[in-house]
Enzyme design. Structure first.
Site, short mmCIF file in Angstrom:
data_model
loop_
_atom_site.label_atom_id
_atom_site.label_comp_id
_atom_site.label_asym_id
_atom_site.label_seq_id
_atom_site.Cartn_x
_atom_site.Cartn_y
_atom_site.Cartn_z
N ASP A 23 0.81 -1.23 0.00
CA ASP A 23 0.00 0.00 0.00
C ASP A 23 0.83 1.27 0.00
OD1 ASP A 23 -2.27 -1.62 0.11
OD2 ASP A 23 -2.20 -1.69 2.30
N LYS A 26 1.94 2.14 -5.07
CA LYS A 26 2.58 1.58 -6.28
C LYS A 26 1.76 1.88 -7.53
CE LYS A 26 2.35 -2.49 -4.33
NZ LYS A 26 2.03 -2.15 -2.94
N GLY A 50 -4.63 -4.39 -3.61
CA GLY A 50 -5.64 -3.36 -3.86
C GLY A 50 -4.90 -2.13 -4.33
N HIS A 51 -5.02 -1.81 -5.59
CA HIS A 51 -4.22 -0.74 -6.21
C HIS A 51 -5.13 0.39 -6.67
CE1 HIS A 51 -0.72 -3.73 -7.15
NE2 HIS A 51 -0.95 -3.59 -5.88
N GLN A 234 1.85 -6.18 -3.16
CA GLN A 234 2.33 -6.33 -1.78
C GLN A 234 3.63 -5.52 -1.58
OE1 GLN A 234 1.25 -9.63 -3.39
NE2 GLN A 234 -0.65 -8.72 -2.77
#
Ligand code: GDP
Ligand code: IMO
Ligand code: MG
Length: 433
Positions: A23, A26, A50-51, A234
């Site tokens: 988080d 990225k 989760g991006h 990650q």
């Protein structure tokens, strides 16, 4: 005849990884760099990621589809090392199409493993079984899916092209998983193979147009001098080997993971960008030396909107940890740091950076290899002067001196140049140095 390749004959790729516990922002960096990229590749993890990308006031949340998909014409690859939840990726595809984004350039490698319903169930059951020692997984079935891959009983997405093989594998797996679920864990969450086959064959039918050997696509692109960008998921400390085991994920988020997870050689990568935040967060359990339990921590969580993109869980927040930064630089051969979210630190009068750990009377400068040592580490802090609002700044020269000092200190302590600085979530709020 194929062309004989030598060093210098191809355009090496760029890798972007998380340098903390995930988080780090990225996806924002990927989105910015994607403007120049022809191919964007995910090489590990699954929809535990989760991006978030913010463009012109629109917010997009990606879990499996590479964040480069917002650029028409960019080929987006889900590589062989990713574990794919068919239902999850189809929901993401539907979401994108409903928002007018084309997915015609999405490619999924035939070798990618499939996350099955029993993986998700086992993830939850195992966490419950661990009790107080739970990892705090996303419960997306990631660990159990990678377990089957390593144990050689997994189902690959290419098996959808051979229905009889797919069905046989599902039946064999369901038999064993049901026995484990009911007899070992004494749970009644058992599965019906035929129902799974029916549901998943439909997903397979929809996914067929996307399936291909992506390793060849990536290799050809690199050979042709195209820009290839790898999107890490990650972060370094969640790496199954180098992270805070067992409080990790089940893949390799460090740069080394890219070669195996996308099927390329290390000679084809030259730039390795590590994304960090101006502080550290962690979701899930496990030691976290600079974790804050006071108002500063709450403030960072609220201002930084530090709530999980995938699970909505509040993220644990703490001061920037340069021991972790150095570890990420070393284990991933980072050539640059993208430093995000320093705007979140605005208006905090004194900003702390952890430069080393103290364990008893011993000063520790390298991130400990054993969790028991890490648990005993107390942060050693250096204090820096804070700054006011910086979210409107667009050039490095315009930063207050305090920000420039802070960036320089992070470079010195981590051992790599900061080349990008984030002062907000949008594309424009990124400053190249
Ligand atoms: P990822 O998993 O590394 O892609 O990061 P996430 O998307 O899970 O979390 C990062 C969050 O921070 C997202 O909501 C981003 O929109 C946001 N973000 C990224 N960069 C910045 C920044 O420089 N400042 C602020 N305030 N928010 C940012
Ligand atoms: P992105 O790509 C932050 C964490 C989980 C848990 C541990 C294991 O958005 O940075 P898993 O479901 O993978 O078996 O959970 O890893 N985790 C993440 N934390 N960001 C992520 O992804 C994460 N993906 C997994 O919270 O602690
Ligand atoms: Mg995330």
């Amino acid at each position: 005849m194929i062309e004989v390749m030598e060093r210098g004959d191809f355009m090496p790729a760029k890798v972007v990884i998380g340098a903390q516990w995930g988080d780090e922002g990225k996806a924002k960096i990927i989105d910015i760099l994607s403007e120049e990229a022809n191919v964007v590749v995910r090489s590990q993890g699954g929809n535990n990621a989760g991006h978030t990308v913010s463009v012109n006031g629109e917010v997009y949340k990606f879990h499996l589809v590479p964040s480069g998909i917002l650029y028409p014409g960019t080929i987006c690859v889900v590589g062989n090392g990713v574990v794919v939840d068919p239902k999850g990726i189809l929901e993401e595809i539907d979401m994108l199409v409903s928002r007018g984004i084309s997915v015609s350039n999405l490619k999924i490698d035939l070798r990618a493993h499939v996350v099955m319903p029993y993986h998700k169930a086992l993830d939850g059951i195992k966490e419950k079984y661990r009790g107080k020692k739970d990892i705090g997984t996303t419960k997306k079935g990631i660990g159990p899916c990678y377990m089957d891959k390593a144990e050689r009983s997994g189902i690959r997405i290419g098996d959808f092209l051979y229905p009889e093989i797919f069905k046989e594998k599902v039946r064999e797996n369901v038999k064993i998983k049901n026995a484990i679920i009911s007899k070992v864990y004494e749970s009644d969450e058992v599965f019906n193979a035929e129902e799974i086959i029916k549901e998943y064959m439909e997903y397979g039918e929809r996914l067929k147009p996307f399936l291909t050997d992506t390793t060849a696509i990536i290799y050809e692109a690199i050979k042709e001098g195209k820009e290839v960008l790898f999107e890490g998921a990650q972060g370094t400390l969640l790496d199954i080997d180098l992270g805070t085991y067992p409080y990790v994920t089940s893949s390799h988020p460090i740069t080394g993971g890219v070669c195996v997870g996308a099927g390329i050689g290390p000679t084809m990568i030259d730039e390795c960008i590590g994304v960090m935040k101006g502080y550290v967060t962690r979701v899930g359990k496990g030691p976290f030396p600079t974790e804050l339990f006071d108002e500063d921590g709450d403030r960072i969580r609220e201002v930084g909107k530090e709530y999980g993109t995938t699970t909505g869980r509040p993220r644990r927040c703490g001061w920037f940890d340069a021991v972790i930064g150095r570890f990420a630089v070393r284990t991933s051969g980072l050539t640059a740091i993208a430093l995000n979210k320093i705007d979140v630190l605005s208006n905090i009068p004194v900003i702390k950076i952890c430069t080393a750990y103290k364990k008893g009377n011993e000063i520790i400068k390298e991130f400990p290899a054993h969790l028991e040592d890490l648990k005993q580490c107390e942060p050693v802090y250096e204090e820096l002067e804070g700054w006011g609002d910086i979210s409107h700044i667009r050039r490095y020269e315009d930063f207050p001196e305090a920000v420039k000092k802070y960036i320089k200190r992070i470079e010195e302590l981590c051992g790599a140049k900061v080349t990008m600085v984030g002062v907000g979530p949008s594309r424009e709020q990124n400053i190249n140095i």
